[in-house]
Structure formats: C-alpha cells, structure tokens
Design an enzyme around this catalytic site. Sequence first.
Site, PDB file in Angstrom:
ATOM      1  N   VAL A  59      16.293   2.327 -17.050  1.00  0.00           N
ATOM      2  CA  VAL A  59      17.131   2.647 -15.893  1.00  0.00           C
ATOM      3  C   VAL A  59      18.001   3.877 -16.169  1.00  0.00           C
ATOM      4  O   VAL A  59      18.161   4.736 -15.301  1.00  0.00           O
ATOM      5  CB  VAL A  59      17.990   1.432 -15.481  1.00  0.00           C
ATOM      6  N   CYS A  60      18.522   3.979 -17.375  1.00  0.00           N
ATOM      7  CA  CYS A  60      19.352   5.142 -17.721  1.00  0.00           C
ATOM      8  C   CYS A  60      18.521   6.427 -17.655  1.00  0.00           C
ATOM      9  O   CYS A  60      18.955   7.430 -17.095  1.00  0.00           O
ATOM     10  CB  CYS A  60      19.955   4.975 -19.116  1.00  0.00           C
ATOM     11  N   ALA A  61      17.335   6.384 -18.228  1.00  0.00           N
ATOM     12  CA  ALA A  61      16.445   7.542 -18.209  1.00  0.00           C
ATOM     13  C   ALA A  61      16.079   7.917 -16.777  1.00  0.00           C
ATOM     14  O   ALA A  61      16.025   9.100 -16.424  1.00  0.00           O
ATOM     15  CB  ALA A  61      15.194   7.253 -19.032  1.00  0.00           C
ATOM     16  N   SER A  63      17.898   7.439 -14.090  1.00  0.00           N
ATOM     17  CA  SER A  63      19.046   8.075 -13.425  1.00  0.00           C
ATOM     18  C   SER A  63      19.181   9.530 -13.859  1.00  0.00           C
ATOM     19  O   SER A  63      19.504  10.398 -13.041  1.00  0.00           O
ATOM     20  CB  SER A  63      20.339   7.300 -13.683  1.00  0.00           C
TER      21      SER A  63
END
Length: 166
Positions: A59-61, A63
């Site tokens: 999810v971080c990647a 975003s």
Amino acid sequence: MSQITQNGKSVTTYGHLPEKGERAPHFELLKSDLSIATLQDFKGKRVIMNVFPSIDTHVCATSVRNFNEKVAELDNVVVLNISRDLPFAQERFKKENGIGNVTNLSDFRERNFGKDYGLEMIDGPWEGLLSRVVIVLDENGKILHTEQVKEIDQEPDYLEALKPLL
C-alpha cells in the site's frame, strides 16, 4: 491520541494531526544524500506530505506511485514521501520504479516528525513507525487538508488530497 486500525485491530498514535488552517510544524528530515531537509526548504511550493510506515509494503509503494503520477500534472507542487525507512531504501525504490516527481525524506535518525505531527504509532505490530497520513500545505506552509487513514492497510483518498491544489 488517535485510534486507527491495522487488520481490524486497534492501534494508538502519539497525538493528533495538526488542524486545517494551522501552520505546519517545523521538521528536519534526511534526504537520500543524508543532508537535512526542512519545511522552510519548500516555502513557495505547494506540498503534499505522503506519510507511511515503509516504502517496502504494497500500500505504501502504491501511494508513492500514485502521487508521483498525479503530481506530474500539477504546477508548483512537490510530494514529500516521509517514512522511517533508511534513505538508501527510499532511493533504491525510487530508482527501481522510475519515480521522478517526488522527494523521499526519512525520519529514522531524530524520530521527531512522528511525534511533532501526532502520527507515530505507539502500540501494535508496527509500533514506532509512522501511520498512513496525507497532509497538504499551501505555499506558506498553511495546512489545507489532512487525512489519517483509519485502516493502515488502505490507501489514502487521493482525490480529496488533490482537491485543494486543483
């Protein structure tokens, strides 16, 4: 203190996000070359702070990729990806993924950003990391938008983050 969830389980953060209309607190974070970046360095630019636990999670990647793509269409906007990852990991990700429209900053050394912005997780499996937050600033560092994602495994609301900049 604020409550978010991770996989449905409650997680507490250090405090509360700064309010819309306030000036963003000062910060000192590390750039990829280990030099210091401050909020003052971005004065005159509109800023999207994309804050997350780790660049090496899905999810971080996602975003980072989404904000990189969306900001390419906007004038005078910089995206700051902020995590406690080592600057080397942040730079590796940027190069491997052809990311060019963002600036990666790390809070791993001083660890003040998470406390000053009220978003450090103080319990749960990712205790000590930064929660998923988006903060949008105007050219003078005034807060236009904040979102602390309630379920850390979900993406932020990109459209709401971008609205004040359109």
